[in-house]
Enzyme design. Sequence first.
Site, PDB file in Angstrom:
ATOM      1  CG  ASP A 327      -5.199  -2.181  -0.943  1.00 41.95           C
ATOM      2  OD1 ASP A 327      -5.642  -1.042  -1.157  1.00 41.95           O
ATOM      3  OD2 ASP A 327      -3.997  -2.456  -0.849  1.00 41.95           O
ATOM      4  CG  ASP A 520      -0.520  -4.738  -0.014  1.00 48.21           C
ATOM      5  OD1 ASP A 520      -1.189  -3.939   0.662  1.00 48.21           O
ATOM      6  OD2 ASP A 520       0.196  -4.383  -0.964  1.00 48.21           O
ATOM      7  CG  ASP A 524      -3.981  -2.378   3.160  1.00 49.36           C
ATOM      8  OD1 ASP A 524      -3.191  -2.985   3.893  1.00 49.36           O
ATOM      9  OD2 ASP A 524      -4.211  -2.702   1.980  1.00 49.36           O
TER      10      ASP A 524
HETATM   11  P1  ADP Z   1      -3.370   1.113  -2.996  1.00 54.02           P
HETATM   12  O1  ADP Z   1      -4.629   1.596  -2.362  1.00 54.02           O
HETATM   13  O2  ADP Z   1      -3.600   0.854  -4.458  1.00 54.02           O
HETATM   14  O3  ADP Z   1      -2.769  -0.064  -2.316  1.00 54.02           O
HETATM   15  P2  ADP Z   1      -1.621   3.056  -1.701  1.00 54.02           P
HETATM   16  O4  ADP Z   1      -2.615   3.597  -0.738  1.00 54.02           O
HETATM   17  O5  ADP Z   1      -0.548   2.207  -1.160  1.00 54.02           O
HETATM   18  O6  ADP Z   1      -2.322   2.316  -2.946  1.00 54.02           O
HETATM   19  O7  ADP Z   1      -0.966   4.266  -2.493  1.00 54.02           O
HETATM   20  C1  ADP Z   1      -1.786   5.166  -3.192  1.00 54.02           C
HETATM   21  C2  ADP Z   1      -1.017   6.036  -4.114  1.00 54.02           C
HETATM   22  O8  ADP Z   1      -0.122   6.880  -3.368  1.00 54.02           O
HETATM   23  C3  ADP Z   1      -0.153   5.306  -5.095  1.00 54.02           C
HETATM   24  O9  ADP Z   1      -0.870   4.962  -6.254  1.00 54.02           O
HETATM   25  C4  ADP Z   1       0.910   6.354  -5.418  1.00 54.02           C
HETATM   26  O10 ADP Z   1       0.438   7.270  -6.354  1.00 54.02           O
HETATM   27  C5  ADP Z   1       1.073   7.088  -4.093  1.00 54.02           C
HETATM   28  N1  ADP Z   1       2.196   6.537  -3.308  1.00 54.02           N
HETATM   29  C6  ADP Z   1       2.118   5.867  -2.145  1.00 54.02           C
HETATM   30  N2  ADP Z   1       3.341   5.533  -1.695  1.00 54.02           N
HETATM   31  C7  ADP Z   1       4.211   5.970  -2.624  1.00 54.02           C
HETATM   32  C8  ADP Z   1       5.635   5.926  -2.767  1.00 54.02           C
HETATM   33  N3  ADP Z   1       6.398   5.303  -1.868  1.00 54.02           N
HETATM   34  N4  ADP Z   1       6.179   6.487  -3.854  1.00 54.02           N
HETATM   35  C9  ADP Z   1       5.416   7.102  -4.787  1.00 54.02           C
HETATM   36  N5  ADP Z   1       4.082   7.168  -4.714  1.00 54.02           N
HETATM   37  C10 ADP Z   1       3.482   6.628  -3.652  1.00 54.02           C
HETATM   38 MG    MG Z   2      -1.931  -1.050  -0.778  1.00 51.24          MG
END
Ligand code: ADP
Ligand code: MG
Length: 627
Positions: A327, A520, A524
């Site tokens: 991730d 983390d 996920d």
């Molecule tokens: P990653 O796969 O990099 O761990 P996430 O799945 O956690 O990322 O989140 C993907 C995207 O969704 C982030 O890059 C952001 O654009 C959006 N996002 C998720 N949670 C939030 C939040 N709490 N506030 C703003 N944007 C969010």
């Molecule tokens: Mg993440």
Amino acid sequence: MSKKQKKMLIRIIIASLLMILLNVLKLPKAVSAAGYLVTYLVIGWDILRKAWKGVLNRRPFDECFLMAVATLGAIGLAVYERSGDYNEAVAVMLFYQIGEFFQSYAVGRSRRNITELMDIRPDYANIERDGALEQVDPDEVEIGTVIVVQPGEKVPIDGTVIEGSSTLNTSALTGESVPRECRAGDEIISGCINLTGVLKIRTTKEFGESTVSKILELVENASSRKSRSEEFISRFARVYTPAVVYSALALAILPPLVRLVAGMPADWNIWIYRALTFLVISCPCALVISIPLSFFAGIGGASHEGVLIKGSNYLETLSQVKTVVFDKTGTLTKGVFEVSGVHHSPLEDAELLELAALVECASSHPISRSLQRAHGKEIDRGRVADIEEISGEGVVGRVDGRPVAAGNDKLMKRLGIAWQDCRSVGTVIHIAVDGAYAGHIVISDLEKPNVKEAIRALRDAGIRRIIMLTGDAEKVASHVAADLGIDEYHAQLLPGDKVDLVERFLAEQSGREKLAFVGDGINDAPVLSRADIGIAMGALGSDAAIEAADIVLMDDDPMKIAKGIRISRKCIRIVYENIVFALAVKFGCLILGALGIANMWAAIFADVGVMVIAVLNAIRALRVKNL
Ligand code: ADP
Ligand code: MG
């Protein structure tokens, strides 16, 4: 040494002395026979009793049964032959017990060593009352209490430092021997040792939820999950022992019968003796003991290096990993974003940031935490209502009664709001107020310091496929992937898409190859549990991640993934060495015994010898520092 071990040692000494006396003194035959009988009972009564119990419970085929039949048989033969030499029977029992003693001592020692290595359980917490320190049970400390940790003491509960600065020794948690600095405002996890200054800490968790308790719980439960090799051994023992007993019976009866038919003297005593030798040789103790011990040592060694492995099955799977899926946010990157720009907003920058921080106030996403930090002021949660977090997209809610949304383009699409694309590389948080676009905040994340080395170390360890998954924008993903030397990445994924992709990767693997997912746990956790092996970042990661993962990296250091793999491979190699070595010696001796080349003395030496070597080899799995 335990009480039981002391008793055993005394019995061994008495029996040895008696045996020497009986051999030195020229006693009348009857007296000497009685002397041997006493010696035999001194050293072997518990084995006889256990064997008899096994017979009563209709589960006779264990080591005790083998030893009892073999030694009683030897005594019977000596009586039948009127040789008056009972040394063999007594010696076999004696050596067997010496072997058992050594094994229980070594196993106990190494178990204690491992537990000591992880001696992180704090005994008390200091609370300041009326200017004096009072020691209380950490279990009774409530969240938000201020505790005092003096130099030399363990931090008992997770919290935030509110006063003082110090250096911490985190080696029991992470294997990292470089002391870590900490000062007011820093988060601090329990289990570290405070080295220099007095720290006042406001606790943020209860003791039971704190890092130490979680770790101890994990480690204590680790041995209950059996690996395939361990299951193989128990299945093996269930078939092996009866097979050996019946073979011994056949060896005692068939050759003499054949000889009789052929008109030769039957030589019953020779064949019975060979059958008894066969029984002594066949004891499977080296395997039964050394294999769980190897796993225990491997898990203990790994945890000392900051890699918590929740069971020997995971250790075994880890050694077969060929694909590692990462991730991005919080795993490859620090998950600590800096605001790098505010664009296209009709509002003041600070105003937009405040709105974003407010609507994000309930999220645990690293993005949210970073926005809070950039905003920098105390949040009045009373101004925010109806918060809903849409994972992988963002959050919506009401601030001062007005609907506010903060998230990526998926969220804007969902809400039907036209947004402005951004040309700079970074994670873009679009904000909408009252259903109208209000601009975006660009934030960017830093790579963790040694991810590049970690990726290289994985390739060196023979990992064939390294993939990065992220919910972040394509532009950010390609930038990070290129920088880290990851050739395969997938961007703009919702949490569900990550599961689907990992399932596809799982299907693309061949045979015994395994896939590990490193995350983390924020958005996920389902992927962590779907992968063959889920590896979670323990310090930054959520409790859900630690729960869902099979392996937890205590200090979020990605280098530890390759290290964990090397540790697991060493441990599994030791397990196989022991299996092959013990079985080879066993079968070799069995054949020699059946042919009458190895006698009972040789048999017992071989048995104890193999066991000692196997146990010493197993303990090697504990040494992983320089892998
Ligand atoms: P990653 O796969 O990099 O761990 P996430 O799945 O956690 O990322 O989140 C993907 C995207 O969704 C982030 O890059 C952001 O654009 C959006 N996002 C998720 N949670 C939030 C939040 N709490 N506030 C703003 N944007 C969010
Ligand atoms: Mg993440």
